[in-house]
Design a protein around this motif. Structure first.
Motif, PDB file in Angstrom:
ATOM      1  N   GLU A 247       0.826  -1.202   0.000  1.00  0.00           N
ATOM      2  CA  GLU A 247       0.000   0.000   0.000  1.00  0.00           C
ATOM      3  C   GLU A 247       0.867   1.262   0.000  1.00  0.00           C
ATOM      4  OE1 GLU A 247      -3.199   2.295   2.907  1.00  0.00           O
ATOM      5  OE2 GLU A 247      -3.002   0.115   3.028  1.00  0.00           O
ATOM      6  N   ALA A 248       1.933   1.252   0.800  1.00  0.00           N
ATOM      7  CA  ALA A 248       2.839   2.395   0.832  1.00  0.00           C
ATOM      8  C   ALA A 248       3.544   2.575  -0.511  1.00  0.00           C
ATOM      9  CB  ALA A 248       3.867   2.202   1.950  1.00  0.00           C
ATOM     10  N   PHE A 249       3.907   1.465  -1.164  1.00  0.00           N
ATOM     11  CA  PHE A 249       4.541   1.516  -2.481  1.00  0.00           C
ATOM     12  C   PHE A 249       3.603   2.167  -3.502  1.00  0.00           C
ATOM     13  CE2 PHE A 249       5.419  -0.497  -6.624  1.00  0.00           C
ATOM     14  CZ  PHE A 249       6.770  -0.202  -6.781  1.00  0.00           C
ATOM     15  N   ALA A 250       2.323   1.785  -3.457  1.00  0.00           N
ATOM     16  CA  ALA A 250       1.330   2.362  -4.377  1.00  0.00           C
ATOM     17  C   ALA A 250       1.121   3.843  -4.096  1.00  0.00           C
ATOM     18  CB  ALA A 250       0.007   1.611  -4.258  1.00  0.00           C
ATOM     19  N   ALA A 251       1.044   4.217  -2.811  1.00  0.00           N
ATOM     20  CA  ALA A 251       0.858   5.623  -2.453  1.00  0.00           C
ATOM     21  C   ALA A 251       2.032   6.465  -2.909  1.00  0.00           C
ATOM     22  CB  ALA A 251       0.660   5.752  -0.943  1.00  0.00           C
ATOM     23  N   ASP A 252       3.241   5.915  -2.800  1.00  0.00           N
ATOM     24  CA  ASP A 252       4.421   6.648  -3.249  1.00  0.00           C
ATOM     25  C   ASP A 252       4.390   6.832  -4.759  1.00  0.00           C
ATOM     26  OD1 ASP A 252       7.171   7.751  -2.760  1.00  0.00           O
ATOM     27  OD2 ASP A 252       7.711   6.075  -4.062  1.00  0.00           O
ATOM     28  N   GLY A 253       3.910   5.827  -5.476  1.00  0.00           N
ATOM     29  CA  GLY A 253       3.803   5.956  -6.929  1.00  0.00           C
ATOM     30  C   GLY A 253       2.851   7.067  -7.331  1.00  0.00           C
ATOM     31  N   LEU A 254       1.699   7.132  -6.658  1.00  0.00           N
ATOM     32  CA  LEU A 254       0.750   8.216  -6.949  1.00  0.00           C
ATOM     33  C   LEU A 254       1.341   9.571  -6.603  1.00  0.00           C
ATOM     34  CD1 LEU A 254      -2.668   6.722  -5.734  1.00  0.00           C
ATOM     35  CD2 LEU A 254      -2.040   7.348  -8.078  1.00  0.00           C
ATOM     36  N   ALA A 255       2.030   9.663  -5.472  1.00  0.00           N
ATOM     37  CA  ALA A 255       2.634  10.931  -5.075  1.00  0.00           C
ATOM     38  C   ALA A 255       3.670  11.377  -6.099  1.00  0.00           C
ATOM     39  CB  ALA A 255       3.272  10.797  -3.694  1.00  0.00           C
ATOM     40  N   ARG A 256       4.467  10.441  -6.599  1.00  0.00           N
ATOM     41  CA  ARG A 256       5.470  10.776  -7.613  1.00  0.00           C
ATOM     42  C   ARG A 256       4.790  11.233  -8.904  1.00  0.00           C
ATOM     43  NH1 ARG A 256      10.777   8.616  -6.763  1.00  0.00           N
ATOM     44  NH2 ARG A 256      10.915   7.544  -4.753  1.00  0.00           N
TER      45      ARG A 256
END
Length: 365
Positions: A247-256
């Protein structure tokens, strides 16, 4: 047109704040098209139209295309024909819409024409957008109010307020115009035959819907091939549980993705200039020329500090060419002198747009 107010005064005092009744906004105004022409447009599959009939048993709504024999007799009371996007099909309607470009193009939507028999209307309702209501022929009585009770009449195909409480009443004659901010309830009823009203409507992007469209476009251009890794993942007794690290990996992708401001700017410009459904452009009937140019009435063109957007496409722009393209977007035309001064690349782009039917060569007068 604004009752003695400058566009700046109107926007400051009335836009999204309070209504404005403008008597004789267009002195001597004559309809841009007659009733038979409007009815013929309603029968065209490329034109969005609706028929609304109010009888003692209630309201009915029928979507177009609507052949002439699908419309009630002219003498039948309480029916209305609505024809949307007339500016896309009629030069004079497009020209009238340009009079309202003191509001950004990103907000300006279209010109709708309604024809109503005596007593015709669409019932008391409110819109989520600003609207200018210009009386073109006949008379229409408008009742308006700041509605608190927004409950609707059940089991009807229209969003009609069940407890409409008008505060003002105005009878509009040809050339009169009424501006209403969003969510001001209104009920317009034709008085007499051959009542034609022009509605200038505005676009209101919905936050979630706009965000979804932007994310789809941005994702197509987003390049990050980083693969998910979890070397510290322990053995689990709950294999169906979603890993918090994923979930954190996905959130970081959206933030990027969202940090790509240029990509966001491009996506926004492309979304806001995307042509409406059922819009297509005709191939040119003549060859390319280096003379004066004019945008097609269906073309949407905008810009920001770094890009030019046209009909759902974006282009980087800087320097003299950017100034040229911004002038084309603002004025919707370029004279031969400016076209001749464009760089070779800009001229090639203009020619591509010409061949796509997005702009036209204008014969010298």
């Amino acid at each position: 047109m604004l009752g003695g107010l400058s566009p700046e005064q109107f926007m400051r005092r009335h836009w999204q704040k309070k209504p404005l009744l403008i008597r004789n906004a267009f002195p001597g105004f004559k309809p841009l098209l007659d009733r038979p022409t409007l009815f013929a447009m309603a029968a065209d599959e490329a034109v969005e139209s609706r028929l609304i009939v109010h009888k003692a048993v209630g309201w009915t709504l029928k979507q177009g295309p609507l052949a002439r024999n699908a419309l009630p007799p002219l003498k039948q009371k309480c029916w209305t024909l609505l024809v949307q996007g007339v500016d896309l099909h009629l030069d004079t309607a497009h020209d009238l819409l340009q009079r309202f470009r003191f509001v950004p193009d990103a907000r300006l939507d279209d010109l709708m024409i309604s024809w109503a028999s005596d007593g015709g209307g669409v019932g008391p309702h409110f819109d989520s957008y600003d609207v200018f209501l210009l009386q073109a022929s006949g008379q229409r009585r408008w009742r308006i109010g700041r509605q608190k009770d927004l409950s609707l009449v059940p089991d009807v195909p229209l969003k009609i307020l069940s407890n409409f409480e008008p505060e003002e009443e105005h009878l509009l004659n040809p050339g009169d115009m009424l501006y209403l901010p969003p969510r001001w309830a209104h009920d317009g009823v034709a008085e007499g035959d051959d009542c034609m009203t022009y509605s200038v409507g505005f676009r209101v992007p919905q936050r979630a819907g706009l965000a979804g469209e932007l994310l789809l476009r941005m994702a197509d251009e987003f390049e990050d091939n980083t693969l998910y890794r979890d070397p510290a993942q322990p053995a689990t007794a709950n294999p169906a549980a979603m890993p918090a690290a994923l979930e954190a990996f996905a959130a970081d992708g959206l933030a990027r993705l969202l940090r790509e401001r240029r990509s966001l700017a491009c996506a926004l410009g492309e979304v806001m200039t995307e042509p409406k459904p059922k819009v297509w452009f005709d191939e040119p009937s003549q060859g390319w020329c280096m003379g004066p140019l004019k945008l097609d009435r269906k073309t949407r063109m905008m810009y920001d500090d770094h890009h030019v957007f046209i009909n759902g496409e974006s282009y980087k722009a800087a320097g003299a060419d950017a100034r040229l393209m911004r002038q084309l977007a603002d004025r919707r035309e370029l004279d031969a002198r400016l076209v001749g001064r464009a760089s070779e690349g800009a001229q090639g782009l203009l020619q591509d747009w010409f061949e796509s039917g997005w702009l036209h060569c204008v014969a010298a007068v």
